[in-house]
Design a protein around this motif. Structure first.
Motif, PDB file in Angstrom:
ATOM      1  N   VAL A 152       0.867  -1.185   0.000  1.00 13.22           N
ATOM      2  CA  VAL A 152       0.000   0.000   0.000  1.00 13.22           C
ATOM      3  C   VAL A 152       0.898   1.227   0.000  1.00 13.22           C
ATOM      4  O   VAL A 152       1.847   1.314   0.781  1.00 13.22           O
ATOM      5  CB  VAL A 152      -0.926   0.035   1.237  1.00 13.22           C
ATOM      6  N   HIS A 153       0.598   2.161  -0.897  1.00  8.79           N
ATOM      7  CA  HIS A 153       1.399   3.378  -1.035  1.00  8.79           C
ATOM      8  C   HIS A 153       0.489   4.594  -1.076  1.00  8.79           C
ATOM      9  O   HIS A 153      -0.710   4.483  -1.347  1.00  8.79           O
ATOM     10  CB  HIS A 153       2.220   3.330  -2.333  1.00  8.79           C
ATOM     11  N   GLY A 154       1.093   5.759  -0.862  1.00 10.18           N
ATOM     12  CA  GLY A 154       0.374   7.017  -0.975  1.00 10.18           C
ATOM     13  C   GLY A 154       0.335   7.485  -2.424  1.00 10.18           C
ATOM     14  O   GLY A 154       1.021   6.939  -3.298  1.00 10.18           O
ATOM     15  N   PRO A 155      -0.463   8.513  -2.693  1.00  4.81           N
ATOM     16  CA  PRO A 155      -0.623   9.017  -4.062  1.00  4.81           C
ATOM     17  C   PRO A 155       0.677   9.473  -4.722  1.00  4.81           C
ATOM     18  O   PRO A 155       0.806   9.422  -5.940  1.00  4.81           O
ATOM     19  CB  PRO A 155      -1.576  10.202  -3.902  1.00  4.81           C
ATOM     20  N   ASP A 156       1.659   9.876  -3.931  1.00  3.67           N
ATOM     21  CA  ASP A 156       2.928  10.347  -4.502  1.00  3.67           C
ATOM     22  C   ASP A 156       3.726   9.229  -5.181  1.00  3.67           C
ATOM     23  O   ASP A 156       4.639   9.487  -5.957  1.00  3.67           O
ATOM     24  CB  ASP A 156       3.779  11.021  -3.426  1.00  3.67           C
ATOM     25  N   ALA A 157       3.359   7.974  -4.943  1.00  7.74           N
ATOM     26  CA  ALA A 157       4.073   6.835  -5.536  1.00  7.74           C
ATOM     27  C   ALA A 157       3.461   6.387  -6.864  1.00  7.74           C
ATOM     28  O   ALA A 157       3.954   5.434  -7.466  1.00  7.74           O
ATOM     29  CB  ALA A 157       4.072   5.667  -4.556  1.00  7.74           C
ATOM     30  N   LEU A 158       2.435   7.066  -7.336  1.00  3.94           N
ATOM     31  CA  LEU A 158       1.705   6.629  -8.526  1.00  3.94           C
ATOM     32  C   LEU A 158       2.605   6.375  -9.728  1.00  3.94           C
ATOM     33  O   LEU A 158       2.588   5.285 -10.304  1.00  3.94           O
ATOM     34  CB  LEU A 158       0.627   7.648  -8.902  1.00  3.94           C
ATOM     35  N   LEU A 159       3.400   7.342 -10.115  1.00  3.32           N
ATOM     36  CA  LEU A 159       4.217   7.186 -11.329  1.00  3.32           C
ATOM     37  C   LEU A 159       5.237   6.060 -11.193  1.00  3.32           C
ATOM     38  O   LEU A 159       5.522   5.365 -12.167  1.00  3.32           O
ATOM     39  CB  LEU A 159       4.894   8.499 -11.697  1.00  3.32           C
ATOM     40  N   ALA A 160       5.776   5.862 -10.015  1.00  2.00           N
ATOM     41  CA  ALA A 160       6.740   4.777  -9.807  1.00  2.00           C
ATOM     42  C   ALA A 160       6.061   3.411  -9.883  1.00  2.00           C
ATOM     43  O   ALA A 160       6.640   2.455 -10.404  1.00  2.00           O
ATOM     44  CB  ALA A 160       7.425   4.944  -8.456  1.00  2.00           C
ATOM     45  N   LEU A 161       4.832   3.310  -9.400  1.00  2.00           N
ATOM     46  CA  LEU A 161       4.139   2.025  -9.378  1.00  2.00           C
ATOM     47  C   LEU A 161       3.531   1.659 -10.727  1.00  2.00           C
ATOM     48  O   LEU A 161       3.412   0.483 -11.049  1.00  2.00           O
ATOM     49  CB  LEU A 161       3.038   2.039  -8.309  1.00  2.00           C
ATOM     50  N   ILE A 162       3.139   2.656 -11.501  1.00  2.00           N
ATOM     51  CA  ILE A 162       2.494   2.374 -12.789  1.00  2.00           C
ATOM     52  C   ILE A 162       3.382   1.510 -13.678  1.00  2.00           C
ATOM     53  O   ILE A 162       2.899   0.597 -14.341  1.00  2.00           O
ATOM     54  CB  ILE A 162       2.094   3.687 -13.495  1.00  2.00           C
ATOM     55  N   GLY A 163       4.667   1.759 -13.676  1.00  2.00           N
ATOM     56  CA  GLY A 163       5.588   0.985 -14.499  1.00  2.00           C
ATOM     57  C   GLY A 163       5.725  -0.462 -14.074  1.00  2.00           C
ATOM     58  O   GLY A 163       6.180  -1.300 -14.843  1.00  2.00           O
ATOM     59  N   ARG A 164       5.304  -0.785 -12.869  1.00  2.00           N
ATOM     60  CA  ARG A 164       5.376  -2.163 -12.368  1.00  2.00           C
ATOM     61  C   ARG A 164       4.108  -2.962 -12.670  1.00  2.00           C
ATOM     62  O   ARG A 164       4.105  -4.184 -12.532  1.00  2.00           O
ATOM     63  CB  ARG A 164       5.588  -2.147 -10.850  1.00  2.00           C
ATOM     64  N   ALA A 165       3.046  -2.287 -13.046  1.00  2.00           N
ATOM     65  CA  ALA A 165       1.739  -2.934 -13.156  1.00  2.00           C
ATOM     66  C   ALA A 165       1.453  -3.447 -14.563  1.00  2.00           C
ATOM     67  O   ALA A 165       1.727  -2.776 -15.555  1.00  2.00           O
ATOM     68  CB  ALA A 165       0.654  -1.952 -12.748  1.00  2.00           C
ATOM     69  N   ASP A 166       0.874  -4.643 -14.631  1.00  2.00           N
ATOM     70  CA  ASP A 166       0.365  -5.171 -15.888  1.00  2.00           C
ATOM     71  C   ASP A 166      -1.069  -4.687 -16.112  1.00  2.00           C
ATOM     72  O   ASP A 166      -1.519  -4.574 -17.243  1.00  2.00           O
ATOM     73  CB  ASP A 166       0.381  -6.701 -15.883  1.00  2.00           C
ATOM     74  N   PHE A 167      -1.774  -4.443 -15.015  1.00  2.00           N
ATOM     75  CA  PHE A 167      -3.149  -3.961 -15.067  1.00  2.00           C
ATOM     76  C   PHE A 167      -3.304  -2.813 -14.081  1.00  2.00           C
ATOM     77  O   PHE A 167      -2.696  -2.829 -13.007  1.00  2.00           O
ATOM     78  CB  PHE A 167      -4.146  -5.069 -14.687  1.00  2.00           C
ATOM     79  N   ILE A 168      -4.136  -1.839 -14.416  1.00  2.00           N
ATOM     80  CA  ILE A 168      -4.426  -0.710 -13.534  1.00  2.00           C
ATOM     81  C   ILE A 168      -5.938  -0.602 -13.419  1.00  2.00           C
ATOM     82  O   ILE A 168      -6.648  -0.579 -14.430  1.00  2.00           O
ATOM     83  CB  ILE A 168      -3.839   0.601 -14.079  1.00  2.00           C
ATOM     84  N   VAL A 169      -6.428  -0.560 -12.179  1.00  2.00           N
ATOM     85  CA  VAL A 169      -7.853  -0.426 -11.921  1.00  2.00           C
ATOM     86  C   VAL A 169      -8.057   0.863 -11.145  1.00  2.00           C
ATOM     87  O   VAL A 169      -7.484   1.041 -10.068  1.00  2.00           O
ATOM     88  CB  VAL A 169      -8.387  -1.636 -11.110  1.00  2.00           C
ATOM     89  N   CYS A 170      -8.860   1.750 -11.702  1.00  2.00           N
ATOM     90  CA  CYS A 170      -9.100   3.052 -11.085  1.00  2.00           C
ATOM     91  C   CYS A 170     -10.448   3.038 -10.374  1.00  2.00           C
ATOM     92  O   CYS A 170     -11.493   2.925 -11.019  1.00  2.00           O
ATOM     93  CB  CYS A 170      -9.048   4.152 -12.140  1.00  2.00           C
ATOM     94  N   CYS A 171     -10.436   3.142  -9.052  1.00  2.00           N
ATOM     95  CA  CYS A 171     -11.643   3.082  -8.224  1.00  2.00           C
ATOM     96  C   CYS A 171     -11.802   4.341  -7.386  1.00  2.00           C
ATOM     97  O   CYS A 171     -12.309   4.282  -6.266  1.00  2.00           O
ATOM     98  CB  CYS A 171     -11.599   1.858  -7.310  1.00  2.00           C
ATOM     99  N   VAL A 172     -11.350   5.459  -7.896  1.00  2.00           N
ATOM    100  CA  VAL A 172     -11.461   6.706  -7.142  1.00  2.00           C
ATOM    101  C   VAL A 172     -12.663   7.508  -7.628  1.00  2.00           C
ATOM    102  O   VAL A 172     -13.013   7.453  -8.808  1.00  2.00           O
ATOM    103  CB  VAL A 172     -10.175   7.567  -7.241  1.00  2.00           C
ATOM    104  N   PRO A 173     -13.307   8.257  -6.745  1.00  2.00           N
ATOM    105  CA  PRO A 173     -14.402   9.121  -7.189  1.00  2.00           C
ATOM    106  C   PRO A 173     -13.838  10.300  -7.971  1.00  2.00           C
ATOM    107  O   PRO A 173     -12.688  10.692  -7.762  1.00  2.00           O
ATOM    108  CB  PRO A 173     -15.051   9.579  -5.882  1.00  2.00           C
ATOM    109  N   LEU A 174     -14.630  10.836  -8.875  1.00  2.00           N
ATOM    110  CA  LEU A 174     -14.193  12.001  -9.633  1.00  2.00           C
ATOM    111  C   LEU A 174     -14.392  13.248  -8.769  1.00  2.00           C
ATOM    112  O   LEU A 174     -15.505  13.694  -8.530  1.00  2.00           O
ATOM    113  CB  LEU A 174     -14.975  12.130 -10.943  1.00  2.00           C
ATOM    114  N   LEU A 175     -13.280  13.763  -8.277  1.00  2.00           N
ATOM    115  CA  LEU A 175     -13.256  14.958  -7.432  1.00  2.00           C
ATOM    116  C   LEU A 175     -12.216  15.911  -8.002  1.00  2.00           C
ATOM    117  O   LEU A 175     -11.381  15.506  -8.820  1.00  2.00           O
ATOM    118  CB  LEU A 175     -12.856  14.584  -5.995  1.00  2.00           C
ATOM    119  N   PRO A 176     -12.203  17.158  -7.568  1.00  2.00           N
ATOM    120  CA  PRO A 176     -11.153  18.061  -8.040  1.00  2.00           C
ATOM    121  C   PRO A 176      -9.746  17.519  -7.775  1.00  2.00           C
ATOM    122  O   PRO A 176      -8.836  17.724  -8.573  1.00  2.00           O
ATOM    123  CB  PRO A 176     -11.412  19.347  -7.256  1.00  2.00           C
ATOM    124  N   THR A 177      -9.572  16.775  -6.690  1.00  2.00           N
ATOM    125  CA  THR A 177      -8.244  16.237  -6.356  1.00  2.00           C
ATOM    126  C   THR A 177      -7.875  15.002  -7.169  1.00  2.00           C
ATOM    127  O   THR A 177      -6.707  14.641  -7.238  1.00  2.00           O
ATOM    128  CB  THR A 177      -8.160  15.894  -4.865  1.00  2.00           C
TER     129      THR A 177
END
Length: 80
Positions: free
Chosen positions: A40-65
């Motif tokens: 489990v990581h915080g949002p700041d790790a997104l770009l580093a983790l994306i390169g490790r993933a074969d699949f990405i599932v986005c389950c966040v609500p659409l908010l300004p953030t």
């Protein structure tokens, strides 16, 4: 699999992915260990983790953030 957003939906996806033998990575705003996730990581790790993933599932609500969370930089960091 990289799961963005670990509310009820994201956690359900993680449980099913883990049951299928997938390594589960998760991103959430408030860090806390979860049995259905290998990491489990915080949002700041997104770009580093994306390169490790074969699949990405986005389950966040659409908010300004979260608007634009998966933008040009994220797509550039993904595997081919």
């Amino acid at each position: 699999v990289l799961i963005l957003g670990l509310g009820k939906t994201g956690e359900a996806v993680a449980r099913r992915a883990q049951a299928m033998g997938m390594r589960t990575l998760g991103i959430r705003a408030r860090l806390k260990p979860m049995p259905s996730l290998d990491e489990v990581h915080g949002p700041d790790a997104l770009l580093a983790l994306i390169g490790r993933a074969d699949f990405i599932v986005c389950c966040v609500p659409l908010l300004p953030t979260t608007r634009g969370l998966l933008g040009e930089a994220a797509f550039a960091a993904m595997k081919p």
